[in-house]
Design an enzyme around this catalytic site. Structure first.
Site, mmCIF file in Angstrom:
data_model
loop_
_atom_site.group_PDB
_atom_site.id
_atom_site.type_symbol
_atom_site.label_atom_id
_atom_site.label_comp_id
_atom_site.label_asym_id
_atom_site.label_seq_id
_atom_site.Cartn_x
_atom_site.Cartn_y
_atom_site.Cartn_z
ATOM 1 N N LYS A 274 69.333 67.304 34.526
ATOM 2 C CA LYS A 274 70.369 67.017 35.528
ATOM 3 C C LYS A 274 70.511 68.141 36.549
ATOM 4 O O LYS A 274 70.840 67.880 37.713
ATOM 5 C CB LYS A 274 71.703 66.774 34.833
ATOM 6 C CG LYS A 274 72.206 67.962 34.010
ATOM 7 C CD LYS A 274 73.439 67.603 33.215
ATOM 8 C CE LYS A 274 73.958 68.778 32.403
ATOM 9 N NZ LYS A 274 73.006 69.216 31.363
ATOM 10 N N LYS B 242 70.566 75.779 34.705
ATOM 11 C CA LYS B 242 71.485 75.933 35.842
ATOM 12 C C LYS B 242 71.028 77.076 36.745
ATOM 13 O O LYS B 242 71.029 76.961 37.976
ATOM 14 C CB LYS B 242 72.905 76.172 35.331
ATOM 15 C CG LYS B 242 73.505 74.995 34.583
ATOM 16 C CD LYS B 242 74.823 75.354 33.952
ATOM 17 C CE LYS B 242 75.466 74.149 33.298
ATOM 18 N NZ LYS B 242 74.602 73.458 32.322
ATOM 19 N N GLY C 240 78.019 68.905 31.398
ATOM 20 C CA GLY C 240 78.431 67.933 30.386
ATOM 21 C C GLY C 240 79.863 68.117 29.925
ATOM 22 O O GLY C 240 80.513 67.174 29.470
ATOM 23 N N ASN C 241 80.380 69.347 30.031
ATOM 24 C CA ASN C 241 81.751 69.609 29.621
ATOM 25 C C ASN C 241 82.766 68.919 30.509
ATOM 26 O O ASN C 241 83.950 68.879 30.200
ATOM 27 C CB ASN C 241 82.018 71.113 29.633
ATOM 28 C CG ASN C 241 81.782 71.708 31.008
ATOM 29 O OD1 ASN C 241 80.646 71.806 31.464
ATOM 30 N ND2 ASN C 241 82.846 72.087 31.690
ATOM 31 N N LYS D 161 63.035 67.547 25.111
ATOM 32 C CA LYS D 161 64.474 67.424 25.371
ATOM 33 C C LYS D 161 65.146 66.748 24.179
ATOM 34 O O LYS D 161 64.831 65.615 23.839
ATOM 35 C CB LYS D 161 64.712 66.621 26.640
ATOM 36 C CG LYS D 161 66.170 66.373 26.962
ATOM 37 C CD LYS D 161 66.842 67.593 27.550
ATOM 38 C CE LYS D 161 66.526 67.771 28.997
ATOM 39 N NZ LYS D 161 67.298 68.875 29.624
#
Length: 331
Positions: free
Chosen positions: A208, A266, A9-10, A123
């Site tokens: 994601k 991740k 997102g960054n 979420k």
């Protein structure tokens, strides 16, 4: 090599920044340089990205829009973010890769309608709510809310991705030499009618990182790169002496105590890809995608050959310190 590069997102918006278009364009400009290096090095590249801040903003705007009888559903909002982020990335990459086709593809992710996540939403999405606001939205909209720090926030289902519908189209585009942007925000969540085969949007957000790992597997990618705002995965996270991890097996990565809202998904995605394919995954800095692929930065994840226990190299204590805390906004 065929590479799936997943942007955190960054890539578009960092914590505390205003979600203005100009701010996001600035971040995409920097990310495109790093991604273009992968392409100019001769690799096939598929790019996917997060959309947490963007879909949260659109959801709040939709809720507040007096012109709407009911707010837009999350699957439609997810499609909107794919278009917005896709055009920002595509234009920057076109500028850096003149003559190269770059295509942003609206992408759907199939989920199981019986996934337990639909019974246990978890979420976070959107901004903070007072207790009164939360009670009102629970009554009027049927929301589920949960505490996030001092305030409440809406929580929505986050089912496991089963399949990415547009994979054949992505393969076709890659065969033409195109750089493809796909499955943004985890993909638009849909279920398939078992009798008619029709796809229906669902009120959910797919993780994601898990979608990126699935996309890489379905495309037979040689590597999965998860690019974020830290140089490595860190051991001893949250202590005074975090250690940057250079290599790890999936088992080692899963054993680390990592924050659920940022690095844990991740790490799980990287571990899953390495386990299921025997190929490499890597988690590294957004500004050095090629270095993350080559192992000069980032954490490389691979299975141990022959089941042998590998050494887990940690950089020496004299390595310049980096903040292990992620700064991207969760959905």
């Amino acid at each position: 090599m065929r590479i799936v590069a997943a942007l955190g997102g960054n890539a578009l918006l960092q914590r505390g920044e205003h979600p203005d278009a100009a701010v996001q364009q600035h971040h995409v400009h920097d990310a495109a340089r790093s991604l273009a290096e992968l392409v100019t090095a001769g690799h096939e590249v598929v790019i996917t990205h997060g959309n947490g801040p963007q879909i949260g903003l659109l959801a709040e705007e939709s809720e507040a829009d007096p012109a709407l009888t009911v707010p837009y559903p999350l699957d439609v909002l997810g499609a909107q973010t794919q278009g917005m982020i896709g055009t920002l990335l595509a234009r920057e990459l076109m500028d850096r890769l003149p003559g190269r086709a770059v295509t942003a593809l609206v992408t759907h992710t199939e989920v199981d309608p019986h996934d337990p996540a639909f019974r246990r939403p978890g979420k976070f999405i959107g901004g903070q709510l007072t207790d009164q606001q939360a009670r009102t939205m629970e009554t009027e909209r049927g929301w589920t809310t949960a505490r996030d720090g001092a305030r409440l926030r809406r929580v929505v289902p986050s089912p496991q991705p089963k399949a990415i519908i547009e994979v054949p189209a992505v393969r076709t585009l890659l065969a033409t030499g195109a750089v493809v942007i796909a499955a943004g925000g985890g993909g638009i969540p849909v279920t398939r009618d078992p009798y008619t085969g029709r796809l229906r949007g669902v009120e959910a957000v797919v993780d994601k990182d898990l979608t990126a790992a699935l996309l890489a597997r379905q495309l037979d990618a040689d590597a999965l790169l998860i690019l974020t705002d830290v140089t490595h995965v860190f051991t001893h996270y949250g202590t005074a002496h975090p250690g940057p991890l250079v290599t790890a097996t999936p088992e080692r990565l899963r054993a680390l105590d990592l924050p659920e809202g940022s690095m844990r998904p991740k790490a799980d995605a990287a571990a899953t890809f390495a386990e299921q394919t025997g190929r490499i995954a890597a988690i590294g800095p957004l500004d050095n995608a090629l270095g993350t692929l080559l192992g000069t930065t980032g954490t490389t994840v691979r299975t141990a050959p022959g089941g042998a226990k590998p050494e887990h190299e940690v950089l020496p204590a004299g390595t310049p310190a980096h903040d292990p805390a992620e700064t991207h906004t969760t959905v």
